[in-house]
Design an enzyme around this catalytic site. Sequence first.
Site, PDB file in Angstrom:
ATOM      1  N   TRP A 138      30.830  48.468  47.542  1.00 48.65           N
ATOM      2  CA  TRP A 138      32.079  48.809  48.238  1.00 48.65           C
ATOM      3  C   TRP A 138      32.250  50.314  48.093  1.00 48.65           C
ATOM      4  CZ3 TRP A 138      37.358  49.124  45.735  1.00 48.65           C
ATOM      5  CH2 TRP A 138      38.365  49.257  46.698  1.00 48.65           C
ATOM      6  N   ASP A 220      34.277  43.519  38.818  1.00 46.42           N
ATOM      7  CA  ASP A 220      35.220  43.668  39.920  1.00 46.42           C
ATOM      8  C   ASP A 220      35.291  42.313  40.608  1.00 46.42           C
ATOM      9  OD1 ASP A 220      36.795  44.313  42.024  1.00 46.42           O
ATOM     10  OD2 ASP A 220      35.423  45.751  42.943  1.00 46.42           O
ATOM     11  N   LYS A 256      42.923  39.240  48.891  1.00 46.53           N
ATOM     12  CA  LYS A 256      42.198  38.367  49.818  1.00 46.53           C
ATOM     13  C   LYS A 256      42.537  36.907  49.593  1.00 46.53           C
ATOM     14  CE  LYS A 256      40.318  42.293  49.770  1.00 46.53           C
ATOM     15  NZ  LYS A 256      39.361  43.216  50.305  1.00 46.53           N
TER      16      LYS A 256
HETATM   17  N1  PMP Z   1      36.675  45.580  45.159  1.00 45.66           N
HETATM   18  C1  PMP Z   1      35.991  45.174  46.226  1.00 45.66           C
HETATM   19  C2  PMP Z   1      34.560  44.823  46.071  1.00 45.66           C
HETATM   20  C3  PMP Z   1      36.618  45.090  47.475  1.00 45.66           C
HETATM   21  O1  PMP Z   1      35.917  44.691  48.534  1.00 45.66           O
HETATM   22  C4  PMP Z   1      37.991  45.427  47.577  1.00 45.66           C
HETATM   23  C5  PMP Z   1      38.725  45.363  48.877  1.00 45.66           C
HETATM   24  N2  PMP Z   1      38.027  45.605  50.008  1.00 45.66           N
HETATM   25  C6  PMP Z   1      38.657  45.834  46.433  1.00 45.66           C
HETATM   26  C7  PMP Z   1      37.976  45.895  45.237  1.00 45.66           C
HETATM   27  C8  PMP Z   1      40.101  46.286  46.443  1.00 45.66           C
HETATM   28  O2  PMP Z   1      41.015  45.361  46.773  1.00 45.66           O
HETATM   29  P1  PMP Z   1      42.563  45.710  46.940  1.00 45.66           P
HETATM   30  O3  PMP Z   1      42.833  45.734  48.388  1.00 45.66           O
HETATM   31  O4  PMP Z   1      43.253  44.600  46.228  1.00 45.66           O
HETATM   32  O5  PMP Z   1      42.817  47.023  46.312  1.00 45.66           O
END
Ligand code: PMP
Length: 385
Positions: A138, A220, A256
């Site tokens: 990410w 994560d 999510k």
């Molecule tokens: N880690 C990963 C791997 C993600 O894909 C995301 C969101 N795309 C996040 C963390 C962050 O999520 P949030 O929107 O809750 O900050």
Amino acid sequence: MSLFGEVPQATPVAVFKLSNDFKEDPNPKKVNLGVGAYRTDEGQPWVLPVVKKVEKIIVEDNSLNHEYLPILGLPEFRSSASKIALGEDSPAIQENRVGAVQCLGGTGALKMGAEFLRRWYNGNDNTKTPVYVSAPTWENHNAVFANAGFEDVRPYKYWDAEKRGLDLDGFLGDLESAPKHSIFVLHACAHNPTGTDPTHVEWMQVAEVMKRRKLFVFFDSAYQGFASGCLDKDAWAVRYFVTQGFEMFCAQSFSKNFGLYNERVGNLTIVARDSDNLKRVLSQMEKIVRVTWSNPPSQGARLVAITLNTPELFAEWLTAGSGTPGTHTTHTADRHSFTGLNPKQVQYMIKERSIYLMASGRINMCGLTTKNIDYVAESIHETVV
Ligand code: PMP
């Protein structure tokens, strides 16, 4: 001359730019496969029914108010979130060595963890401690750690493009050669962007090397429930590492699996050696939160805590929210998928077919509906041949 005359124009954040371009596209057949958010079959945003129900409960509960929360957040949210990650009967929880910080989304949890580690991990100034993130990962992982003061954020081998699967040998090799005490960011499940997770046996191999080489595990967990459709199965790796005696962090996002993207509900679960270490860690976390956002917001945390702590609502969430195993494509097992389309083909898909996906070729299954799937399949075919 403006005082801001020298400010350079920054590049837009790719996934949000994609969504904007999508919004502005007049083509009625357009499809957004960029951002991963719950959608109805009409492609419209979808609020989980259980979320609506709990929102009503909150509005009608006269005991709730808008006083500040504690600096570390809503206690019942933090503990129920950690239980989701580590398991209801986790010995570490029973031994009072698990604590948590309510954070602004998963991003906030990564940020708090990173800020703490840079200041206090292993008793050192950690600006030079290597932080390893998967290749690919990410996009924000690199920046969050760099921004917290880590000067050496590096990739570790993860994806074998030829095999279209996990590069286990490369991954283990990078673990073996990493300097002692390096920090490794591991995707708990539903790896973003490849959609490929290690098997249990592969995770055990990873844990063995990490333990032997004294590497720090920073999980994560942004998609719990999405890889297998089962919360417990998706937390297998996190729980296995706890059984192996690691002191570790786990950044959790409820964006999510609750569809609460804009409420910013996240949690940083901390597993420490014992309750005394935990207490001191949390005391420093409090200092970091204080200078960052001072206190967290309550609405999303209440929503999640009420749902997780009320058996009927929890059951409803399990079926409505996380019980939606993602679509499968070759070697992937969750909502993300690497299509294998190259950047030129992606541009073709966007310009000629109004199908929006990341330049890496990653698509998000949430944007696929029964109504557009044929169009998407035809378009991919046309693009490739
Ligand atoms: N880690 C990963 C791997 C993600 O894909 C995301 C969101 N795309 C996040 C963390 C962050 O999520 P949030 O929107 O809750 O900050």
